[in-house]
Design an enzyme around this catalytic site. Structure first.
Site, mmCIF file in Angstrom:
data_model
loop_
_atom_site.group_PDB
_atom_site.id
_atom_site.type_symbol
_atom_site.label_atom_id
_atom_site.label_comp_id
_atom_site.label_asym_id
_atom_site.label_seq_id
_atom_site.Cartn_x
_atom_site.Cartn_y
_atom_site.Cartn_z
ATOM 1 N N GLY A 212 35.671 31.097 15.467
ATOM 2 C CA GLY A 212 36.832 31.427 14.638
ATOM 3 C C GLY A 212 37.506 32.689 15.128
ATOM 4 N N ASN A 213 38.394 33.219 14.309
ATOM 5 C CA ASN A 213 39.061 34.470 14.661
ATOM 6 C C ASN A 213 39.295 35.282 13.384
ATOM 7 O OD1 ASN A 213 41.856 33.897 13.594
ATOM 8 N ND2 ASN A 213 41.591 32.156 14.977
ATOM 9 N N ARG A 214 39.883 36.464 13.531
ATOM 10 C CA ARG A 214 39.934 37.398 12.409
ATOM 11 C C ARG A 214 41.172 37.240 11.532
ATOM 12 N NH1 ARG A 214 39.663 42.952 14.647
ATOM 13 N NH2 ARG A 214 39.713 43.459 12.430
#
Ligand code: C5P
Length: 407
Positions: A212-214
């Site tokens: 995922g990412n932030r």
């Protein structure tokens, strides 16, 4: 006719020596054709008399929650206002507004008001610079309150420094600008359908793990909310996010980049605008394990394959002769921010690219504020200073509205 003509302004006055300047602001407002409802705190009443405001505005001055109970004064005043200003705003009222207190008529009324709010601080430099005040101001900014000043100059007792109330004409100009922006935005997207993507995609590795990412989704959700408030029919294609769906918005939940691609292309023929605020994973694991990968099996080898680039695919479709939809991309860059973004704008054939510097701590991922540059395919460049994501959302939509073909 002035922008204020026929508008209703709630003028909150709190207890500082500069409260006398509020009478001058009231005069400017009345002179421009506004109806002014003065609400004084008890402290304000010790510096300047209610009779002054009554004389200038021709309106009753309210200072007590207990007046006109059947008329529900605070709710009625809050609802009626087109714009509200606290001038001057003491450190105390700023703290109360940040905390959502409602212990007098002014704070109660402002809690019931949904109109744009301006706050003009006035206090000694030490109080202005105190961490508590800094934090409270940051909270108000995050909520979209327009903090006007303070100016640097002579303060009570002959001190010099930051904390001086801005002059009435400056507060007046800001108030007019807020009202003009709110008015011109009202329903300027009526009849348009806007698709917004938001959040960060999850690319599964196994049933419990993902890449995922932030991205929090806050920017995209703010754009969806702002577009709906401006009259658009809004579809929000949301990667996993705990954020509540904004009122009036139709939400389509997705998890992966490929699901997002399908959801966007299912709507592409019926929307006028696509805003791609989502942080889409460029790669996904080539294989997804059907059961949880065990530690005892050793470190897994990760082979990645490319995801579709949704924005680039939309741009390519347009290059094939589809005039719609209008395309807005986002770029989260950490170095050579604008050069990379310009190149991206061209490569993906977008109309606008909103550039975030995600290296900053007060802008970009996760936080409630953002600072962006909006680049146009037409060569334009618009800087949006640090502001609540809701305010940035409106600035982005201003750029879109100005470029949409007549419907
Ligand atoms: O290339 P980069 O990821 O920096 O581009 C960002 C823009 O492209 C964003 O608007 C993002 O939503 C979009 N994008 C996309 N599909 C991808 C990757 C990015 O639509 N696979």
């Amino acid at each position: 006719m002035s922008d204020l003509h026929g508008s209703r302004v709630l003028l909150g006055v709190t207890g500082g020596i500069a409260a006398y300047k509020a009478a001058l602001l009231a005069r400017l407002l009345v002179g421009a054709g506004a109806t002014v409802d003065p609400v004084l705190t008890r402290g304000a009443g010790r510096f300047v008399g209610a009779a002054t405001f009554e004389g200038i505005t021709g309106r009753p001055v309210r200072d007590e929650v207990w007046q006109d109970i059947p008329g529900e004064t605070h709710v009625a005043l809050g609802r009626a206002a087109d714009v509200a200003i606290v001038y001057p705003a003491t450190a105390n009222v700023i703290a109360k507004l940040a905390g959502g207190h409602a212990d007098d008529l002014l704070t109660t009324t402002l809690l019931a008001a949904t109109c744009p709010l301006l706050v003009a601080p006035a206090m000694h430099t030490e109080m202005w610079e105190h961490p508590a005040t800094r934090d409270n101001i940051a909270v108000l900014c995050r909520r979209g309150v327009d903090v006007v000043g303070p100016a640097v100059g002579r303060l009570m007792g002959g001190d010099l420094g930051a904390g001086r109330l801005v002059e009435p004409d400056e507060a007046f100009e800001r108030l007019v600008a807020q009202l003009r922006a709110a008015r011109s935005r009202a329903d300027d997207l009526a009849g348009r359908r806007v698709l917004v993507t938001a959040g960060g995609t999850h690319e599964p590795l196994d049933p419990v793990r993902f890449l995922g990412n932030r991205s929090s989704g806050k920017m995209g959700f703010a754009i969806a909310a702002a577009a709906a408030a401006r009259g658009a029919k809004v579809d929000l294609v949301a990667a996993p996010s705990a954020l509540p769906t904004p009122p009036g918005v139709e939400r389509h939940d997705v998890t992966t980049a490929r699901q997002m691609h399908d959801a966007v292309f299912a709507l592409v023929d019926v929307v006028d605008v696509v805003v791609k605020a989502a942080a889409v994973a460029d790669f996904r694991p080539a294989d997804v394990a059907s059961s949880k990968v065990k530690k005892s099996d050793g470190a897994p080898r990760l082979e990645l394959v490319a995801n579709p680039d949704i924005l680039a695919d939309l741009g390519a479709r347009r290059a094939e002769g589809h005039p719609r939809p209008f395309l807005v991309g986002f770029a989260a860059e950490t170095d050579d921010v604008e050069d990379n973004a310009r190149a991206k704008l061209t490569r993906k054939n977008a109309d606008l690219l909103v550039v975030n510097d995600v290296g900053a701590t007060d802008a970009g991922f996760g936080v409630d504020t953002n600072r962006v540059v909006i680049l146009g395919r037409d060569g334009s460049r618009t800087e949006v200073e640090l502001a609540a994501k809701s305010a940035v959302a409106d600035r982005v939509l201003d750029e879109v509205v100005g470029r949409l073909p007549a419907s």
